[in-house]
Design a protein around this motif. Sequence first.
Motif, PDB file in Angstrom:
ATOM      1  N   MET A 101       0.829  -1.204   0.000  1.00  0.00           N
ATOM      2  CA  MET A 101       0.000   0.000   0.000  1.00  0.00           C
ATOM      3  C   MET A 101       0.866   1.257   0.000  1.00  0.00           C
ATOM      4  N   VAL A 102       1.898   1.262   0.854  1.00  0.00           N
ATOM      5  CA  VAL A 102       2.816   2.407   0.911  1.00  0.00           C
ATOM      6  C   VAL A 102       3.553   2.564  -0.419  1.00  0.00           C
ATOM      7  N   GLY A 103       3.952   1.422  -1.004  1.00  0.00           N
ATOM      8  CA  GLY A 103       4.630   1.468  -2.293  1.00  0.00           C
ATOM      9  C   GLY A 103       3.743   2.041  -3.382  1.00  0.00           C
ATOM     10  N   GLY A 104       2.455   1.665  -3.365  1.00  0.00           N
ATOM     11  CA  GLY A 104       1.519   2.216  -4.342  1.00  0.00           C
ATOM     12  C   GLY A 104       1.357   3.715  -4.191  1.00  0.00           C
ATOM     13  N   VAL A 105       1.242   4.163  -2.947  1.00  0.00           N
ATOM     14  CA  VAL A 105       1.143   5.601  -2.683  1.00  0.00           C
ATOM     15  C   VAL A 105       2.406   6.317  -3.147  1.00  0.00           C
ATOM     16  N   SER A 106       3.566   5.688  -2.895  1.00  0.00           N
ATOM     17  CA  SER A 106       4.845   6.282  -3.297  1.00  0.00           C
ATOM     18  C   SER A 106       4.958   6.377  -4.819  1.00  0.00           C
ATOM     19  N   LEU A 107       4.582   5.298  -5.516  1.00  0.00           N
ATOM     20  CA  LEU A 107       4.656   5.299  -6.977  1.00  0.00           C
ATOM     21  C   LEU A 107       3.729   6.340  -7.588  1.00  0.00           C
ATOM     22  N   ALA A 108       2.593   6.575  -6.940  1.00  0.00           N
ATOM     23  CA  ALA A 108       1.640   7.553  -7.462  1.00  0.00           C
ATOM     24  C   ALA A 108       2.224   8.959  -7.482  1.00  0.00           C
ATOM     25  N   TYR A 109       3.289   9.172  -6.711  1.00  0.00           N
ATOM     26  CA  TYR A 109       3.939  10.486  -6.709  1.00  0.00           C
ATOM     27  C   TYR A 109       4.686  10.737  -8.018  1.00  0.00           C
ATOM     28  N   SER A 110       5.339   9.702  -8.551  1.00  0.00           N
ATOM     29  CA  SER A 110       6.175   9.866  -9.740  1.00  0.00           C
ATOM     30  C   SER A 110       5.540   9.328 -11.016  1.00  0.00           C
ATOM     31  N   VAL A 111       4.704   8.302 -10.882  1.00  0.00           N
ATOM     32  CA  VAL A 111       4.130   7.616 -12.042  1.00  0.00           C
ATOM     33  C   VAL A 111       2.691   8.079 -12.243  1.00  0.00           C
ATOM     34  N   PRO A 112       2.286   8.351 -13.491  1.00  0.00           N
ATOM     35  CA  PRO A 112       0.907   8.807 -13.756  1.00  0.00           C
ATOM     36  C   PRO A 112      -0.120   7.703 -13.533  1.00  0.00           C
ATOM     37  N   LEU A 113      -0.592   7.565 -12.307  1.00  0.00           N
ATOM     38  CA  LEU A 113      -1.545   6.517 -11.952  1.00  0.00           C
ATOM     39  C   LEU A 113      -2.942   7.053 -11.663  1.00  0.00           C
ATOM     40  N   VAL A 114      -3.097   8.378 -11.611  1.00  0.00           N
ATOM     41  CA  VAL A 114      -4.400   8.966 -11.290  1.00  0.00           C
ATOM     42  C   VAL A 114      -4.818   9.907 -12.420  1.00  0.00           C
ATOM     43  N   ARG A 115      -6.136  10.054 -12.578  1.00  0.00           N
ATOM     44  CA  ARG A 115      -6.660  10.961 -13.607  1.00  0.00           C
ATOM     45  C   ARG A 115      -6.972  12.318 -12.981  1.00  0.00           C
ATOM     46  N   ILE A 116      -6.369  13.373 -13.518  1.00  0.00           N
ATOM     47  CA  ILE A 116      -6.596  14.734 -13.052  1.00  0.00           C
ATOM     48  C   ILE A 116      -7.038  15.568 -14.241  1.00  0.00           C
ATOM     49  N   ARG A 117      -8.267  16.074 -14.178  1.00  0.00           N
ATOM     50  CA  ARG A 117      -8.835  16.877 -15.266  1.00  0.00           C
ATOM     51  C   ARG A 117      -8.791  16.133 -16.599  1.00  0.00           C
ATOM     52  N   GLY A 118      -9.130  14.837 -16.535  1.00  0.00           N
ATOM     53  CA  GLY A 118      -9.229  14.051 -17.745  1.00  0.00           C
ATOM     54  C   GLY A 118      -7.925  13.513 -18.289  1.00  0.00           C
ATOM     55  N   GLN A 119      -6.801  13.780 -17.611  1.00  0.00           N
ATOM     56  CA  GLN A 119      -5.510  13.307 -18.072  1.00  0.00           C
ATOM     57  C   GLN A 119      -4.829  12.477 -16.980  1.00  0.00           C
ATOM     58  N   TRP A 120      -4.076  11.462 -17.422  1.00  0.00           N
ATOM     59  CA  TRP A 120      -3.323  10.644 -16.464  1.00  0.00           C
ATOM     60  C   TRP A 120      -2.128  11.449 -15.971  1.00  0.00           C
ATOM     61  N   SER A 121      -2.046  11.596 -14.667  1.00  0.00           N
ATOM     62  CA  SER A 121      -0.983  12.399 -14.069  1.00  0.00           C
ATOM     63  C   SER A 121      -0.478  11.731 -12.793  1.00  0.00           C
ATOM     64  N   SER A 122       0.662  12.178 -12.332  1.00  0.00           N
ATOM     65  CA  SER A 122       1.178  11.730 -11.040  1.00  0.00           C
ATOM     66  C   SER A 122       0.748  12.730  -9.974  1.00  0.00           C
ATOM     67  N   MET A 123       0.805  12.316  -8.713  1.00  0.00           N
ATOM     68  CA  MET A 123       0.430  13.213  -7.624  1.00  0.00           C
ATOM     69  C   MET A 123       1.386  14.400  -7.527  1.00  0.00           C
ATOM     70  N   ARG A 124       2.558  14.264  -8.161  1.00  0.00           N
ATOM     71  CA  ARG A 124       3.526  15.351  -8.181  1.00  0.00           C
ATOM     72  C   ARG A 124       2.960  16.598  -8.868  1.00  0.00           C
ATOM     73  N   GLN A 125       1.968  16.384  -9.742  1.00  0.00           N
ATOM     74  CA  GLN A 125       1.395  17.492 -10.510  1.00  0.00           C
ATOM     75  C   GLN A 125       0.293  18.238  -9.755  1.00  0.00           C
ATOM     76  N   VAL A 126      -0.177  17.707  -8.622  1.00  0.00           N
ATOM     77  CA  VAL A 126      -1.230  18.370  -7.850  1.00  0.00           C
ATOM     78  C   VAL A 126      -0.641  19.621  -7.192  1.00  0.00           C
ATOM     79  N   PRO A 127      -1.205  20.785  -7.446  1.00  0.00           N
ATOM     80  CA  PRO A 127      -0.623  22.038  -6.930  1.00  0.00           C
ATOM     81  C   PRO A 127      -0.432  22.035  -5.420  1.00  0.00           C
ATOM     82  N   GLY A 128       0.803  22.303  -4.971  1.00  0.00           N
ATOM     83  CA  GLY A 128       1.114  22.464  -3.556  1.00  0.00           C
ATOM     84  C   GLY A 128       1.184  21.199  -2.747  1.00  0.00           C
ATOM     85  N   LEU A 129       0.952  20.038  -3.374  1.00  0.00           N
ATOM     86  CA  LEU A 129       0.858  18.793  -2.606  1.00  0.00           C
ATOM     87  C   LEU A 129       2.214  18.141  -2.357  1.00  0.00           C
TER      88      LEU A 129
END
Length: 279
Positions: A101-129
């Motif tokens: 679970m921790v590894g998945g959360v960690s990978l989501a920071y660098s790897v585009p695993l979530v959809r943000i505004r219709g595009q696959w992005s990493s959590m690194r792209q979330v403003p200020g996060l």
Amino acid sequence: MVHSNLLIALAAVAQCALTYMILNLPVDPYILVIEGTTTLLLYNLSLYLSMPREPQKSPFQRTRWIGRNMWLFWTLSILAAIGTFYALLHIHLMTFFFLGMVGGVSLAYSVPLVRIRGQWSSMRQVPGLKVFYIAMVWSLSSVGLPVIELFANGTAIDWYMANYLGIVKIVFLVLCTLPFDIRDYDQDRLYNLKTVPTLLGKENAIKLSFGIGVLHLLLIIGSPYALIVKYGMVLTTALILVLFQYVIFAKQKHYHHVYLLDFALILQWLLVLFFSYVM
């Protein structure tokens, strides 16, 4: 050592070892190995994914250094993968799932695993996060991982003390991580990353750094931990604030000294260890 991510891996091991000391729990060497090797692998992955096609032409020293030493990059990554695999054979199944679970959360920071505004992005792209996300992952791994392994094997856990430590670690990691974002202000603007400094501005981010340091001091002073722990942690945070004032954020700003904050993660453990022997 700094450019190879070995320092940050050692810092992760130190923070994990500190958890055992603060909570007065028996140390599990396999958990320490996992903490160090997985940290190295994840930071290397993040570095690799952000590498330009021609690193030698990069304006950033670290990128050029990695480009010249890819053999070391891959050697360390392979050794870390082997160490991780070996240590995983010695942990409880519950811990294995928690680590996943921790590894998945960690990978989501660098790897585009979530959809943000219709595009696959990493959590690194979330403003200020970015800085808070990294701190949360570090807290989950350096506090949650050893605690879950001990709990799974029948050790009694004081959950109030463990959860309080998780919060304290998040604040401390933000304190040690935010100056890196301030240093990387120009680079993050180039890559269009919405970090705290690019959103607030450098000067406001510097003021926020001092405020977080004060908050961390208050959390330590009001904590339920032993005096030796409080002495070591308070002294570390005080030294960091002095470092902010007279080195990193001085009038002639020395952002290249920000790597001293990685040493602070190790120093915190060493100081608590020192006070445990002298008191």
